[in-house]
Scaffold this motif. Structure first.
Motif, PDB file in Angstrom:
ATOM      1  N   LEU A 238      -5.701  -4.568  29.442  1.00  0.00           N
ATOM      2  CA  LEU A 238      -7.304  -4.824  29.213  1.00  0.00           C
ATOM      3  C   LEU A 238      -7.439  -6.390  28.676  1.00  0.00           C
ATOM      4  CD1 LEU A 238      -8.193  -1.798  27.442  1.00  0.00           C
ATOM      5  CD2 LEU A 238      -8.621  -2.287  29.664  1.00  0.00           C
ATOM      6  N   ARG A 239      -6.631  -6.908  27.710  1.00  0.00           N
ATOM      7  CA  ARG A 239      -6.727  -8.109  26.934  1.00  0.00           C
ATOM      8  C   ARG A 239      -7.220  -9.220  28.077  1.00  0.00           C
ATOM      9  NH1 ARG A 239      -2.221  -8.404  24.835  1.00  0.00           N
ATOM     10  NH2 ARG A 239      -2.924  -7.008  22.752  1.00  0.00           N
ATOM     11  N   ASP A 240      -8.162 -10.030  27.916  1.00  0.00           N
ATOM     12  CA  ASP A 240      -8.633 -11.252  28.762  1.00  0.00           C
ATOM     13  C   ASP A 240      -8.828 -10.754  30.134  1.00  0.00           C
ATOM     14  OD1 ASP A 240      -8.369 -12.659  26.243  1.00  0.00           O
ATOM     15  OD2 ASP A 240      -6.338 -13.029  26.889  1.00  0.00           O
ATOM     16  N   VAL A 241      -8.819  -9.543  30.563  1.00  0.00           N
ATOM     17  CA  VAL A 241      -9.078  -9.187  31.745  1.00  0.00           C
ATOM     18  C   VAL A 241     -10.025  -8.148  32.201  1.00  0.00           C
ATOM     19  CG1 VAL A 241      -7.656  -8.140  34.113  1.00  0.00           C
ATOM     20  CG2 VAL A 241      -6.531  -9.726  32.471  1.00  0.00           C
ATOM     21  N   MET A 242     -10.208  -7.298  31.397  1.00  0.00           N
ATOM     22  CA  MET A 242     -11.297  -6.141  31.475  1.00  0.00           C
ATOM     23  C   MET A 242     -12.142  -5.888  30.137  1.00  0.00           C
ATOM     24  SD  MET A 242      -8.573  -3.254  33.663  1.00  0.00           S
ATOM     25  CE  MET A 242      -7.523  -3.877  34.873  1.00  0.00           C
ATOM     26  N   LEU A 243     -13.278  -5.181  30.713  1.00  0.00           N
ATOM     27  CA  LEU A 243     -14.023  -4.785  29.666  1.00  0.00           C
ATOM     28  C   LEU A 243     -14.433  -3.228  29.870  1.00  0.00           C
ATOM     29  CD1 LEU A 243     -16.676  -7.798  29.515  1.00  0.00           C
ATOM     30  CD2 LEU A 243     -14.993  -7.351  27.747  1.00  0.00           C
ATOM     31  N   ILE A 244     -14.396  -2.359  28.705  1.00  0.00           N
ATOM     32  CA  ILE A 244     -14.574  -1.070  29.043  1.00  0.00           C
ATOM     33  C   ILE A 244     -16.066  -0.622  28.764  1.00  0.00           C
ATOM     34  CG2 ILE A 244     -14.038   1.308  28.195  1.00  0.00           C
ATOM     35  CD1 ILE A 244     -11.336   0.065  27.015  1.00  0.00           C
ATOM     36  N   ASP A 245     -16.760  -0.033  29.516  1.00  0.00           N
ATOM     37  CA  ASP A 245     -18.137   0.616  29.490  1.00  0.00           C
ATOM     38  C   ASP A 245     -17.908   2.049  29.339  1.00  0.00           C
ATOM     39  OD1 ASP A 245     -20.545   1.403  29.670  1.00  0.00           O
ATOM     40  OD2 ASP A 245     -21.110   0.371  31.635  1.00  0.00           O
ATOM     41  N   VAL A 246     -17.855   2.284  28.253  1.00  0.00           N
ATOM     42  CA  VAL A 246     -17.556   3.723  27.574  1.00  0.00           C
ATOM     43  C   VAL A 246     -18.535   5.013  28.209  1.00  0.00           C
ATOM     44  CG1 VAL A 246     -16.561   3.056  25.631  1.00  0.00           C
ATOM     45  CG2 VAL A 246     -19.078   3.581  25.472  1.00  0.00           C
ATOM     46  N   GLY A 247     -19.672   4.338  28.796  1.00  0.00           N
ATOM     47  CA  GLY A 247     -20.689   5.427  29.276  1.00  0.00           C
ATOM     48  C   GLY A 247     -20.336   5.735  30.865  1.00  0.00           C
ATOM     49  N   LYS A 248     -19.244   5.107  31.429  1.00  0.00           N
ATOM     50  CA  LYS A 248     -18.787   5.305  32.846  1.00  0.00           C
ATOM     51  C   LYS A 248     -17.459   5.553  33.091  1.00  0.00           C
ATOM     52  CE  LYS A 248     -22.006   1.481  34.603  1.00  0.00           C
ATOM     53  NZ  LYS A 248     -21.794   0.429  35.325  1.00  0.00           N
ATOM     54  N   GLU A 249     -17.347   6.375  34.387  1.00  0.00           N
ATOM     55  CA  GLU A 249     -16.107   6.686  34.830  1.00  0.00           C
ATOM     56  C   GLU A 249     -15.868   6.344  36.206  1.00  0.00           C
ATOM     57  OE1 GLU A 249     -15.391  11.006  34.414  1.00  0.00           O
ATOM     58  OE2 GLU A 249     -15.412  10.838  32.007  1.00  0.00           O
ATOM     59  N   PHE A 250     -14.861   5.677  36.796  1.00  0.00           N
ATOM     60  CA  PHE A 250     -14.678   5.330  37.878  1.00  0.00           C
ATOM     61  C   PHE A 250     -15.659   4.295  38.265  1.00  0.00           C
ATOM     62  CE2 PHE A 250     -13.299   9.976  37.898  1.00  0.00           C
ATOM     63  CZ  PHE A 250     -11.907   9.743  38.066  1.00  0.00           C
ATOM     64  N   ALA A 251     -15.700   3.095  37.400  1.00  0.00           N
ATOM     65  CA  ALA A 251     -16.662   2.168  37.949  1.00  0.00           C
ATOM     66  C   ALA A 251     -16.131   1.422  38.736  1.00  0.00           C
ATOM     67  CB  ALA A 251     -16.895   1.362  36.421  1.00  0.00           C
ATOM     68  N   THR A 252     -14.908   1.311  39.358  1.00  0.00           N
ATOM     69  CA  THR A 252     -14.462   0.442  40.464  1.00  0.00           C
ATOM     70  C   THR A 252     -14.024   1.439  41.492  1.00  0.00           C
ATOM     71  OG1 THR A 252     -12.021   0.620  39.414  1.00  0.00           O
ATOM     72  CG2 THR A 252     -13.421  -1.024  38.674  1.00  0.00           C
ATOM     73  N   GLU A 253     -13.804   0.651  42.862  1.00  0.00           N
ATOM     74  CA  GLU A 253     -13.365   1.468  43.975  1.00  0.00           C
ATOM     75  C   GLU A 253     -12.139   0.735  44.436  1.00  0.00           C
ATOM     76  OE1 GLU A 253     -16.674   1.876  46.612  1.00  0.00           O
ATOM     77  OE2 GLU A 253     -17.685   2.907  45.318  1.00  0.00           O
ATOM     78  N   LEU A 254     -10.933   1.324  44.636  1.00  0.00           N
ATOM     79  CA  LEU A 254      -9.833   0.912  45.563  1.00  0.00           C
ATOM     80  C   LEU A 254     -10.314   0.725  46.815  1.00  0.00           C
ATOM     81  CD1 LEU A 254      -6.873   3.041  43.943  1.00  0.00           C
ATOM     82  CD2 LEU A 254      -7.325   0.763  43.364  1.00  0.00           C
ATOM     83  N   PRO A 255      -9.615  -0.495  47.470  1.00  0.00           N
ATOM     84  CA  PRO A 255      -9.469  -0.405  48.813  1.00  0.00           C
ATOM     85  C   PRO A 255      -9.313   0.744  49.698  1.00  0.00           C
ATOM     86  CG  PRO A 255      -8.394  -2.738  48.066  1.00  0.00           C
ATOM     87  CD  PRO A 255      -8.524  -1.401  46.778  1.00  0.00           C
ATOM     88  N   GLU A 256      -9.908   0.661  50.842  1.00  0.00           N
ATOM     89  CA  GLU A 256      -9.709   1.957  51.940  1.00  0.00           C
ATOM     90  C   GLU A 256      -8.203   1.965  52.440  1.00  0.00           C
ATOM     91  OE1 GLU A 256     -11.289   4.477  52.439  1.00  0.00           O
ATOM     92  OE2 GLU A 256     -13.018   3.958  51.212  1.00  0.00           O
TER      93      GLU A 256
END
Length: 268
Positions: A238-256
């Motif tokens: 997480l450090r310097d790369v990601m931020l957590i939005d505690v109110g969400k789940e699966f905020a990202t999508e992997l490539p098909e």
């Protein structure tokens, strides 16, 4: 008295005259030591020697110029021979610039805030190698990320410490496992609240993707049988790369394409 003085003066006058004549005779003999008839021969000899010296100087100058010209001609001949025998280096034809593959629409998705990927409390996690997709829990309270593994066996390869382990195949009805081998990065000491003794775990580097973000990071090999998620993402990712939005789940999508690779692997 006067007559005697006159006689004495006459005597001195005669003596002086004789001495002058004698001295003039000596001087005449000094100038007549070289015969006059040989002077012309001496002059002729000097003129001849002078002409000889001039001729020798001219000949030396001519020989010098000729020698310089010969040296220049020899140098030019050698340079021409070198230029003829030595091939000029030729540059190979430039390689065609690699063309990037046609962009695909399935790059995945990840929102960003100030350059950092926004993730929820739970995200899809693609593990390169076995090409598995796990559900990962995002936990900022954990220092190091971890993955569920069993049969962890250390061994040596080419003088380095390696580890052989198995990770689960997600989505299978019966528990299936796939083997992996990685070089050991380090070992960490883990103290669990439910156990009195500390545990030393092996740490390896794994390549993974969350959304359209790809990264290589350290993971501890841990037994997560009693835990809900096979993968835990800690602060080292997480450090310097990601931020957590505690109110969400699966905020990202992997490539098909990643999802297809994972599905094909599960079918096999």
């Amino acid at each position: 008295m006067g007559s005697r003085f006159s006689q004495t003066r006459s005597f001195f006058a005669v003596a002086l005259t004789g001495l002058a004549v004698a001295l003039s005779g000596c001087a005449s003999d000094r100038y007549f030591m070289v015969p006059k008839e040989n002077i012309e021969e001496v002059r002729a000899s000097v003129q001849s020697q002078r002409a000889t010296l001039v001729t020798m100087e001219q000949n030396a100058s001519v020989r010098h110029e000729k020698l310089l010209q010969q040296n220049q001609d020899s140098t030019q001949t050698i340079l021409q021979a070198i230029a003829t025998q030595v091939e000029k280096p030729s540059c190979p034809p430039p390689k065609a610039a690699p063309t990037c593959p046609a962009s695909r629409e399935d790059k995945g998705r990840a929102d960003r805030l100030k350059g950092k990927v926004v993730v929820g409390e739970v995200e899809k996690f693609f593990l390169a190698g076995p090409d598995h997709v796990y559900t990962a829990r995002i936990d900022s309270g954990a220092e190091t990320s971890s993955i569920h593994a069993r049969n962890v066996q250390r061994f040596e390869r080419d003088g380095s410490n390696w580890v052989r382990f198995e990770v689960p195949v997600p989505g299978t009805k019966e528990a299936e496992w796939v083997a992996m081998e990685k070089e050991i990065s380090r070992r960490v000491k883990i103290i669990q609240s439910s156990a009195d003794e500390s545990e030393r775990r092996v740490v390896v580097e794994l390549q993974f993707a969350i959304g359209d973000h790809q990264q290589v990071a350290e993971f501890t090999l841990a037994d997560r049988t009693n835990l809900t998620y096979e993968v835990l993402i800690g602060r080292n990712v997480l450090r310097d790369v990601m931020l957590i939005d505690v109110g969400k789940e699966f905020a990202t999508e992997l490539p098909e394409s990643y999802l297809e690779q994972a599905a094909n692997g599960e079918e096999e």
